[in-house]
Every structure is written in C-alpha cells, then in structure tokens.
Motif scaffolding. Sequence first.
Motif, PDB file in Angstrom:
ATOM      1  N   ALA A 170       0.834  -1.204   0.000  1.00 55.56           N
ATOM      2  CA  ALA A 170       0.000   0.000   0.000  1.00 55.56           C
ATOM      3  C   ALA A 170       0.869   1.254   0.000  1.00 55.56           C
ATOM      4  N   GLY A 171       0.524   2.180  -0.882  1.00 55.95           N
ATOM      5  CA  GLY A 171       1.247   3.446  -0.955  1.00 55.95           C
ATOM      6  C   GLY A 171       2.555   3.379  -1.718  1.00 55.95           C
ATOM      7  N   ILE A 172       2.953   2.165  -2.103  1.00 56.06           N
ATOM      8  CA  ILE A 172       4.207   2.007  -2.857  1.00 56.06           C
ATOM      9  C   ILE A 172       3.949   1.398  -4.226  1.00 56.06           C
ATOM     10  N   GLY A 173       3.264   0.258  -4.239  1.00 54.31           N
ATOM     11  CA  GLY A 173       3.057  -0.474  -5.476  1.00 54.31           C
ATOM     12  C   GLY A 173       3.771  -1.812  -5.405  1.00 54.31           C
ATOM     13  N   PRO A 174       4.030  -2.432  -6.564  1.00 50.78           N
ATOM     14  CA  PRO A 174       4.687  -3.738  -6.567  1.00 50.78           C
ATOM     15  C   PRO A 174       6.130  -3.646  -6.073  1.00 50.78           C
ATOM     16  N   VAL A 175       6.490  -4.530  -5.159  1.00 49.60           N
ATOM     17  CA  VAL A 175       7.862  -4.607  -4.653  1.00 49.60           C
ATOM     18  C   VAL A 175       8.369  -6.031  -4.902  1.00 49.60           C
ATOM     19  N   ILE A 176       9.519  -6.135  -5.551  1.00 55.26           N
ATOM     20  CA  ILE A 176      10.094  -7.423  -5.939  1.00 55.26           C
ATOM     21  C   ILE A 176      11.233  -7.762  -4.983  1.00 55.26           C
ATOM     22  N   ALA A 177      11.156  -8.919  -4.325  1.00 54.66           N
ATOM     23  CA  ALA A 177      12.180  -9.305  -3.345  1.00 54.66           C
ATOM     24  C   ALA A 177      13.436  -9.871  -4.005  1.00 54.66           C
ATOM     25  N   ASN A 178      13.286 -10.380  -5.248  1.00 52.62           N
ATOM     26  CA  ASN A 178      14.423 -11.003  -5.935  1.00 52.62           C
ATOM     27  C   ASN A 178      14.658 -10.350  -7.304  1.00 52.62           C
ATOM     28  N   PRO A 179      15.122  -9.088  -7.330  1.00 46.89           N
ATOM     29  CA  PRO A 179      15.281  -8.382  -8.608  1.00 46.89           C
ATOM     30  C   PRO A 179      16.291  -9.060  -9.543  1.00 46.89           C
ATOM     31  N   ILE A 180      16.068  -8.864 -10.837  1.00 48.81           N
ATOM     32  CA  ILE A 180      16.935  -9.418 -11.885  1.00 48.81           C
ATOM     33  C   ILE A 180      18.227  -8.607 -11.955  1.00 48.81           C
ATOM     34  N   ARG A 181      19.357  -9.308 -11.940  1.00 45.76           N
ATOM     35  CA  ARG A 181      20.657  -8.638 -12.032  1.00 45.76           C
ATOM     36  C   ARG A 181      21.560  -9.251 -13.105  1.00 45.76           C
ATOM     37  N   THR A 182      21.392 -10.558 -13.371  1.00 45.03           N
ATOM     38  CA  THR A 182      22.301 -11.266 -14.273  1.00 45.03           C
ATOM     39  C   THR A 182      21.521 -12.163 -15.222  1.00 45.03           C
ATOM     40  N   ILE A 183      22.222 -12.698 -16.214  1.00 43.01           N
ATOM     41  CA  ILE A 183      21.571 -13.628 -17.144  1.00 43.01           C
ATOM     42  C   ILE A 183      21.125 -14.891 -16.427  1.00 43.01           C
ATOM     43  N   GLN A 184      21.852 -15.249 -15.348  1.00 39.25           N
ATOM     44  CA  GLN A 184      21.451 -16.427 -14.563  1.00 39.25           C
ATOM     45  C   GLN A 184      20.082 -16.210 -13.907  1.00 39.25           C
ATOM     46  N   ASP A 185      19.844 -14.975 -13.461  1.00 35.72           N
ATOM     47  CA  ASP A 185      18.530 -14.645 -12.882  1.00 35.72           C
ATOM     48  C   ASP A 185      17.424 -14.801 -13.920  1.00 35.72           C
ATOM     49  N   VAL A 186      17.725 -14.408 -15.153  1.00 36.69           N
ATOM     50  CA  VAL A 186      16.737 -14.529 -16.233  1.00 36.69           C
ATOM     51  C   VAL A 186      16.500 -15.998 -16.563  1.00 36.69           C
ATOM     52  N   GLU A 187      17.577 -16.763 -16.635  1.00 32.55           N
ATOM     53  CA  GLU A 187      17.474 -18.178 -16.997  1.00 32.55           C
ATOM     54  C   GLU A 187      16.666 -18.968 -15.967  1.00 32.55           C
ATOM     55  N   LYS A 188      16.674 -18.509 -14.726  1.00 29.36           N
ATOM     56  CA  LYS A 188      15.927 -19.201 -13.663  1.00 29.36           C
ATOM     57  C   LYS A 188      14.414 -19.049 -13.806  1.00 29.36           C
ATOM     58  N   LEU A 189      13.961 -18.017 -14.518  1.00 24.43           N
ATOM     59  CA  LEU A 189      12.523 -17.768 -14.640  1.00 24.43           C
ATOM     60  C   LEU A 189      11.831 -18.945 -15.311  1.00 24.43           C
ATOM     61  N   GLY A 190      10.686 -19.326 -14.766  1.00 24.19           N
ATOM     62  CA  GLY A 190       9.951 -20.466 -15.301  1.00 24.19           C
ATOM     63  C   GLY A 190       8.915 -20.045 -16.336  1.00 24.19           C
ATOM     64  N   THR A 191       7.971 -20.933 -16.580  1.00 19.27           N
ATOM     65  CA  THR A 191       6.879 -20.666 -17.516  1.00 19.27           C
ATOM     66  C   THR A 191       5.559 -20.727 -16.755  1.00 19.27           C
ATOM     67  N   ILE A 192       4.527 -20.202 -17.367  1.00 15.02           N
ATOM     68  CA  ILE A 192       3.216 -20.176 -16.709  1.00 15.02           C
ATOM     69  C   ILE A 192       2.300 -21.234 -17.305  1.00 15.02           C
ATOM     70  N   ASN A 193       1.553 -21.879 -16.437  1.00 12.02           N
ATOM     71  CA  ASN A 193       0.464 -22.775 -16.834  1.00 12.02           C
ATOM     72  C   ASN A 193      -0.800 -22.186 -16.214  1.00 12.02           C
ATOM     73  N   PRO A 194      -1.523 -21.342 -16.963  1.00  8.25           N
ATOM     74  CA  PRO A 194      -2.623 -20.576 -16.365  1.00  8.25           C
ATOM     75  C   PRO A 194      -3.664 -21.420 -15.644  1.00  8.25           C
ATOM     76  N   GLU A 195      -4.001 -22.578 -16.214  1.00  7.34           N
ATOM     77  CA  GLU A 195      -5.037 -23.409 -15.585  1.00  7.34           C
ATOM     78  C   GLU A 195      -4.605 -23.882 -14.194  1.00  7.34           C
ATOM     79  N   ALA A 196      -3.299 -24.097 -14.019  1.00  4.14           N
ATOM     80  CA  ALA A 196      -2.797 -24.556 -12.721  1.00  4.14           C
ATOM     81  C   ALA A 196      -2.345 -23.400 -11.829  1.00  4.14           C
ATOM     82  N   ASP A 197      -1.785 -22.346 -12.454  1.00  2.04           N
ATOM     83  CA  ASP A 197      -1.162 -21.265 -11.690  1.00  2.04           C
ATOM     84  C   ASP A 197      -2.120 -20.126 -11.335  1.00  2.04           C
TER      85      ASP A 197
END
Length: 345
Positions: free
Chosen positions: A93-120
Amino acid sequence: MTTNQFNDNFLKATRGEKVSHVPVWYMRQAGRSQPEYLAIKEKYSLFEITHQPELCAYVTKLPVDQYNNDAAILYKDIMTPLPAIGVDVEIKAGIGPVIANPIRTIQDVEKLGTINPEADVPYVLDTIKLLREQLSVPLISFGGAPFTLASYMIEGGPSKNYNKTKAFMYSQPESWFLLMDKLADMTITYCKSQIKAGSQAIQIFDSWVGALNVQDYRTFIKPVMHKIFTALKEENVPLIMFGVGASHLANEWHDLPLDVVGLDWRLSINEARERGIKKAVQGNLDPAILLAPWDVIEARAKEILDQGLAHEGGFVFNLGHGVFPQVSPDTLRKLTAFVHEYTAK
C-alpha cells in the motif's frame, strides 16, 4: 449469459463499425473510488480479492452497474502472473509492486519459469467465466508488456527514471532479449488463456515504455511486441495498446498487428490522425480533469468527443490513464451519461 440485451458498442467501435453511441469505459474503473470497493479493501488485499472469483467478479461488475459503462475490465494487476514464473512480488500500500528477488544477471533470467494458467492462476479464469454469465457488456482482460514488467523486476519496484532497467538493457543485451522473450511467452500464454475462458478483448499495458526514445523502442522493444500481437491476433478479439507519456511511440504501435491505439492526454486525437494513425483510437481525458467543476469536465469531454467523431476509424472514450481514488463515483456516472447522450445517433 445475462438476460439483458448485449451491448456490443465497444466491440463495434474497436473494429471501426457504426455504433449507437460512443462507447465509454475507464481505466481503473473497478475499485479505486467506490465506497463498496473501499469497504472490501479494508478486509482484503488486491491479491486476496483476485483469488476469490465471486468477490473479484463483483468488483469488476460494480462500475458497469453503477456508471452504465459499455465494457468491464477484469479486476486484477499486471503483476498477477509473475509469481507463477518465480518472481517474489508483493503489492505494498502506498508504494506499489515490490520485488524481493530483482533481476541482475543472465542467470537470474534463466531461472525464470513458464506459466500454466489453468494450474497457476485458475481463479483468474474462473472469474472470467463467472463474469461472462453476469455481464451484458464486453469483458476486457489485460496483460503487462515486457518492458513494464521488466522495469519492476529489475528496479525491484516502482521507479521515476528506470536507470537500472536501461542500464541492464544497454549493457547486457543478450540477457535483455532473453528476458523479453520469456516475458512475451508468458504474456501470450496468459492472455490466450483469458480469451479461451471468455474475455472478449485484450489490452496490453506498457505503462512505462515512454521512458524510451523511438530508436531504442524499435531496437529493444518493438520486435517482442510484434511477436505478442501476432500470436494474439490468431484469437480474433480486439487488441488494444496503451502506455503513459508515450505519445512519441503512437505511430510505432500503429505499425503493430493490433486494433486500437490507446492515447494519453498528451496527444490529441486530431494530432494522432494527422500523424497517420488510421486504426481505432481510445482515450483520452486527463484523469485530473475529473477533480474539476462539472462545466470544465463537460467542456473537455465534448472537445475529445468532437475530435473522435470527426475522423474515420473507430473511437472509444476513456481517460488518458486510470481513475484517481479521489474521484467521486457520481462524476463518473454523470460523465458516462453525457458521453452517451451527446453521441447518440
């Protein structure tokens, strides 16, 4: 489907077809200033509301019932799908979205998964199905564009200048394009699932992409937006593009395989048409005007309506950004009635 006669003026306008009146809806119309919504927000957070389909459908439908708007927009946030791909996000509240694990490296990007909307995000799809039974106007769903999502993911939260985001883009182009691709795939899958559940239009919010100049947009963003809209075009629903402070990019959006170019208040409809924008346009009353006396609101709305009606191509009346919490629901009700009456044919 509700027994009321279906009002398809919004869908017709997005296709440039004749309408009985100019359709109107407002960004952030669900919630914000409605007393009923504010009472709900005292008990539940945004994410908690969206996880309860019946409650979320109620909040989504509330402005349609109260203001007589020509479309509903699903109550949720552009951050909604991010936890599914491994982003630790909290809306404070009063700030907006806050990300605890910000992206810094290509390894951070590679860790990102995919979405399965029906399950997620089944609650999003269940809300859409409920609303299609309840609404007599079209339901708009939405997704966040890769640049805007990335800006939160890299900055760790809201930003005024997007320095970290731009620095990442310029200094780690390989990482940047991988991130764009992953977010594009997520957005495509997420939006297609919403359409399959019953959404009748999709708006892509690239809220903060106005921070880029045209050259950088063409290099770093436009290819991924082309990928998204090309994939969504297969679904045969109207596709709308919108960003804030991005008037210099309006023609770039017009080049994309979409149906409606959203305008904020900085670019008039006349100027957009003079620039060669022939597709349907949506906008674009400055939301701050809604805090002015009624005669000022009416005069400004009339000016926009006159411009929207003066040109070929479809036109949807909206604000140039979202409703402020301070705006009176009575003002929005009165404005909707004015748009309908002034443009009735």
